[in-house]
Design an enzyme around this catalytic site. Sequence first.
Site, PDB file in Angstrom:
ATOM      1  N   GLU A   1       0.902  -1.197  -0.025  1.00 37.28           N
ATOM      2  CA  GLU A   1       0.129   0.004   0.021  1.00 37.28           C
ATOM      3  C   GLU A   1       0.640   1.317   0.006  1.00 37.28           C
ATOM      4  O   GLU A   1       0.414   2.355  -0.652  1.00 37.28           O
ATOM      5  CB  GLU A   1      -1.058   0.208   1.340  1.00 37.28           C
ATOM      6  CG  GLU A   1      -1.929   1.072   1.211  1.00 37.28           C
ATOM      7  CD  GLU A   1      -2.866   1.209   2.626  1.00 37.28           C
ATOM      8  OE1 GLU A   1      -2.836   0.262   3.212  1.00 37.28           O
ATOM      9  OE2 GLU A   1      -2.783   2.119   2.920  1.00 37.28           O
ATOM     10  N   ASP A   2       1.795   1.284   0.619  1.00 31.05           N
ATOM     11  CA  ASP A   2       2.562   2.390   0.831  1.00 31.05           C
ATOM     12  C   ASP A   2       3.923   2.532   0.208  1.00 31.05           C
ATOM     13  O   ASP A   2       4.693   3.668   0.166  1.00 31.05           O
ATOM     14  CB  ASP A   2       3.147   2.701   2.414  1.00 31.05           C
ATOM     15  CG  ASP A   2       1.723   2.953   3.301  1.00 31.05           C
ATOM     16  OD1 ASP A   2       0.515   3.298   2.726  1.00 31.05           O
ATOM     17  OD2 ASP A   2       1.596   2.885   4.587  1.00 31.05           O
TER      18      ASP A   2
END
Length: 747
Positions: free
Chosen positions: A92-93
Amino acid sequence: MGKKDFFDDEDKNRIQAEYDSLVNNLLRCNNPEDRELIERAFNTANEAHWNMRRKSGEPYIIHPIAVAKIVNQEIGLGARSIAAALLHDVVEDTDYTLEDIERKFNPRIASLIDGLTKISVTYNKPSSSSMQAENFRKMLLTLSDDMRVILIKIADRLHNMRTLNSMPEHKKMKIAGETIFLYAPLAQRLGLFSIKSELEDLSFKFRQPQIYEELASLLKHSEKKYYAVINKFSLPIIDKLTSAGYNFDINGRPKSLYSIWKKMQSKAVPFEEIYDVLAVRIVFDPVPEISEKTQCWNIYSMITDTYLPKPDRLRDWISRPKPNGYEALHLTVMGPDGKWVEVQIRSRRMDEVAERGYAAHWKYKGDTSRETELDKWIKKIRVMLENPLEDPIEFLDEFKMNLFSSEIMVFTPKGSLVSLPKGASALDFAYEIHSEIGNKAIGAKINYKLLPLNTTLMSGDQVEIITSDIARPEKDWLSWVRTTRAKESIKDALKTETINRIQKGIEMLEAKLSELEVIPNAEVLKKLMTAYNVSNKDELYSGIELGLINLDNLKRILRKTESRSIIKYWNFKFIGTKKETETAVQVPEKIDNSTPFLLREDVTSAAQSYEIADCCKPIPGDDVTGYRSPEGSIIIHKPTCPTAIRLSSNEGNRIVAVKWAIHKFVSFLARISVAGIDRIGLVNDISNIISYELSVNMTNINFSVTKGIFEGTIDLYVHHTKDLNNLILKISNVKGIESVKRVEDFS
Ligand code: MN
């Protein structure tokens, strides 16, 4: 590496220290492959998050390491989950993709990360209340794939709550609110009891900081005194258990601030009074050869040899564990200073299940083959998740309803357990069994006593639902039920009911008007609405169908425009649970061939002055002809029935004109035959259609297969030919079905 390095030595030392503390305190996971997997996951995550910092300023990787620690040490999950926890924010990051994870690790870890990532992505969308509900639903949907996703998510939330201080104020509130609303109950439902308490306390701390601080300081002050009393109480017990050869721990149970606060609120009493309830927990290592249950009772008897038990406070969660899997024996005894002390007795295994819940439960699963209440709950939730309600808010309501362990367990007449939310009524039980049982319920036998449907059930009750074909849901019922399932079924049934009623009212009115050779136009309807004092057409039609509006004087009304008479007659209903049953004994109408004899269905069998012929079994809606028997009752045949034909030619003077006054009260037996090409699931598809068809009640089903050809008959109770035709149409659409028809000959 070529990257610019923003981390100083302090950061690097911190990361190393945190990682070391993870790997040096691992629970289980001692084989080399596990160690290697964890190390690889850490290296990947560390590299991916390199130079990233959390809001608090610390290196980002500290968070995944902390989540991994919770996952292993507090929830008890293994190496794969630890790896997934370390990697949970990577996709996600950072620039990493799921494919990278799958290539570097394996598909199973990638799928865990996928579950965790989808969640995070949905969380970043703009938030409205239903958006939030939608997000939570999406997250829960992963529950049907792999329970570990939810457990890691709870660990993630716990760490975020532990470090919530660095968040901006408005986010604190949102996260703390969500935690108390959803995550804490979810943790509780999964049996993660200590995590649930901590989530509650943390949420409480951020949402009501002043009260929290006040209680915390009160607790600190009374702690010394508390432990002094507990010690005094424990000494004789420690003595006895030691000499009996037990290895055990005994602790004063610390109460969570939030639970104290909740009790103060619900009981409206001051802190002291709640805190004065002393509690002790004994956790023992069972000796082999003797069952844990027996040992719990042995310890019980050692305690009650010393202290007098309070008889009504014994809780046996061993013979029947709580729905969330909790097992223990609770008793309350009179302590040394005349104070009540609650004692919990648990084996080591029971304690682990109580503290770690789901994961521990699976760890010990090999011990027992029986399906626990938790297994059943998970099954139920899975079914719910696989068929989620359209509206995310309703879905959330239902889910929350299912989360709370404040459940009652009741028995069916055959002894199966059914769990319902606290406060559920007999009607909830009926709908829990089947929506049709709910719709047809008229009363309940609770512990062999006949009681109304709105009776609140208690744990341990045995419940049998009394049904009747003439029963139908009423508006009042909505206030009698607690479960979403029951509410939805009742709403559905009421909706169908109204539509059917109006349709039938239209048919009845049109039939009557055509007898009078009047064309139903706006003017006629207006006249009728005025005469019967109703404000709209729907009211008129449903009044006609219900018999509240009597059409016998239609002719006069249509002639005399001025008359404003409201004529009502009481309609006999079996289902009027609260209403008086005002029996309308049918006045035998003169047999007169000029006006048809009206076949009302709303009469008791005693008052029934007509019979349905056994040979052709007509049902309402069928063309019918009547035969007046020498005994005086009227027997109803189909005009095509050979018997009827014979009768009309031999005893024509006994034939009477009859027609249906259509009410959806009584059901009639009909038979259909089905044939087609057999396939797996065919019978199931057919019976599904039948059981979901509201106005049909299957009594007998008979199928045979020869050389792949499938044939059978189904006997059903229907209310009207329309219902039957509708059913035939639906069955004929089933794949593999070649023919469906009504069987005219019953013999
Ligand atoms: Mn996270």
